[in-house]
Design an enzyme around this catalytic site. Structure first.
Site, PDB file in Angstrom:
ATOM      1  N   SER A 157       0.846  -1.193   0.000  1.00  0.00           N
ATOM      2  CA  SER A 157       0.000   0.000   0.000  1.00  0.00           C
ATOM      3  C   SER A 157       0.878   1.237   0.000  1.00  0.00           C
ATOM      4  O   SER A 157       2.012   1.213   0.510  1.00  0.00           O
ATOM      5  CB  SER A 157      -0.905   0.012   1.235  1.00  0.00           C
ATOM      6  N   TYR A 170      -0.756  -0.461   9.858  1.00  0.00           N
ATOM      7  CA  TYR A 170      -1.074  -0.874   8.488  1.00  0.00           C
ATOM      8  C   TYR A 170       0.106  -0.591   7.560  1.00  0.00           C
ATOM      9  O   TYR A 170       0.512  -1.439   6.750  1.00  0.00           O
ATOM     10  CB  TYR A 170      -2.320  -0.108   8.038  1.00  0.00           C
ATOM     11  N   LYS A 174       2.353  -3.200   5.417  1.00  0.00           N
ATOM     12  CA  LYS A 174       2.369  -3.113   3.957  1.00  0.00           C
ATOM     13  C   LYS A 174       3.779  -2.879   3.414  1.00  0.00           C
ATOM     14  O   LYS A 174       4.141  -3.384   2.352  1.00  0.00           O
ATOM     15  CB  LYS A 174       1.424  -2.002   3.502  1.00  0.00           C
TER      16      LYS A 174
END
Length: 291
Positions: A157, A170, A174
């Site tokens: 991401s 997160y 990622k």
């Protein structure tokens, strides 16, 4: 369409959103698909096998071949279940898309240990476990003289590759997935396994409630206009990476709408070599001016 004829592909997190689009397109291109999704909420809580079953039924209704699985992709046991399901139903496995993931946004100073661990597990570990199990299988096939033409597609991401406030857990997961992609490409290429990654920018469950983002990725009011953030726009690149003769390995891409970019990865912006040990004062003078 036949880009994936007779390829057997396992896709995790395929019950909704981007994963569902990957599964539908892979099947339309001729692949036999294992649709994996435990049906958890976006934060990783709960579960419902009906989501995976619905996508598999949709594929079969359209004339394709698919089977559903609610196995936990974040465990080696669940990953082995996926491998055996693919081989048992379709006789082989040629592709793996590690799309499963969870999201629990918090400012870092407010983040609990549980929120950190849940996202690392639901993202990075959910990529590690299937990749580990499938890589071992393909290595064994190669050593037995049955060299595979296999492909793994991971999902980083921009939160990890560029950064995003409120997404330290997160983003860390990622970024780890992107790094894992590059390393696995180096390790597994000798066995006939390519490993690449696609960073998607699209409308999903994970973006629809994020302030400022939800409005940006909303579908256009004009039904005839190109829906830039439709999750299906990402799937053709993923499908291409799954094809038998795809030439690329170890690449990390970005896909949004009709746009594809290639990430360059970490690189040196500049180098300064004093030829001797630095003093703190000299470093201050040299580096302060560079920013």
């Amino acid at each position: 369409m036949s880009a994936l004829n007779d390829r057997v592909v396992v896709i995790t997190g395929a019950g909704r959103g981007i994963g569902r689009e990957h599964a539908l397109l892979a099947a339309a291109e001729g692949a036999k698909v294992v649709v994996n999704d435990n049906g958890a909420d976006a934060d990783g809580r709960g579960g419902d096998p009906a989501f995976a079953q619905a996508v598999a039924e949709e594929i079969r209704a359209a004339g394709g071949q698919a089977v559903a699985s609610a196995a936990d992709a974040a465990t080696l046991e669940g990953a082995r279940e996926l491998l055996e399901l693919a081989r048992g139903e379709f006789g082989a496995v040629h592709g793996l898309v590690n799309n499963a993931g969870v999201l629990r946004d918090r400012m870092f100073v407010n983040m609990s240990e549980e929120d950190w661990d849940a996202v690392i597990r639901g993202q990075l570990r959910a990529t590690f476990a299937p990749a580990r199990v499938f890589a071992e299988h393909w290595r064994n096939e190669s050593k037995a003289g049955r060299r595979p033409t296999a492909s793994v597609v991971n999902v980083p991401s921009t939160s990890g590759l560029i950064g995003a406030v409120g997404q330290s857990n997160y983003g860390a997961a990622k970024a780890g997935i992107a790094a894992l992609t590059v390393i696995l490409a180096q390790e597994l290429g000798r066995y006939g396994v390519r490993v690449n990654a696609v960073t998607p920018v699209a409308r999903t469950r994970m973006t629809e409630n994020v302030p400022g983002i939800a409005e940006m990725v909303a579908a256009p009011a004009d039904p005839e206009a190109f829906d830039v953030y439709h999750p299906g726009n990402v799937s053709p690149l993923v499908a291409w990476l799954l094809t038998e003769d795809c030439p690329v390995n170890g690449q990390v891409y970005y896909a949004k709408g009709g746009e594809i970019r290639q990430f360059a990865g970490w690189s040196y912006a500049w180098t300064v070599d004093r030829g001797a040990r630095w003093t703190v004062a000299d470093i201050d003078k040299e580096l302060r001016s560079r920013g």
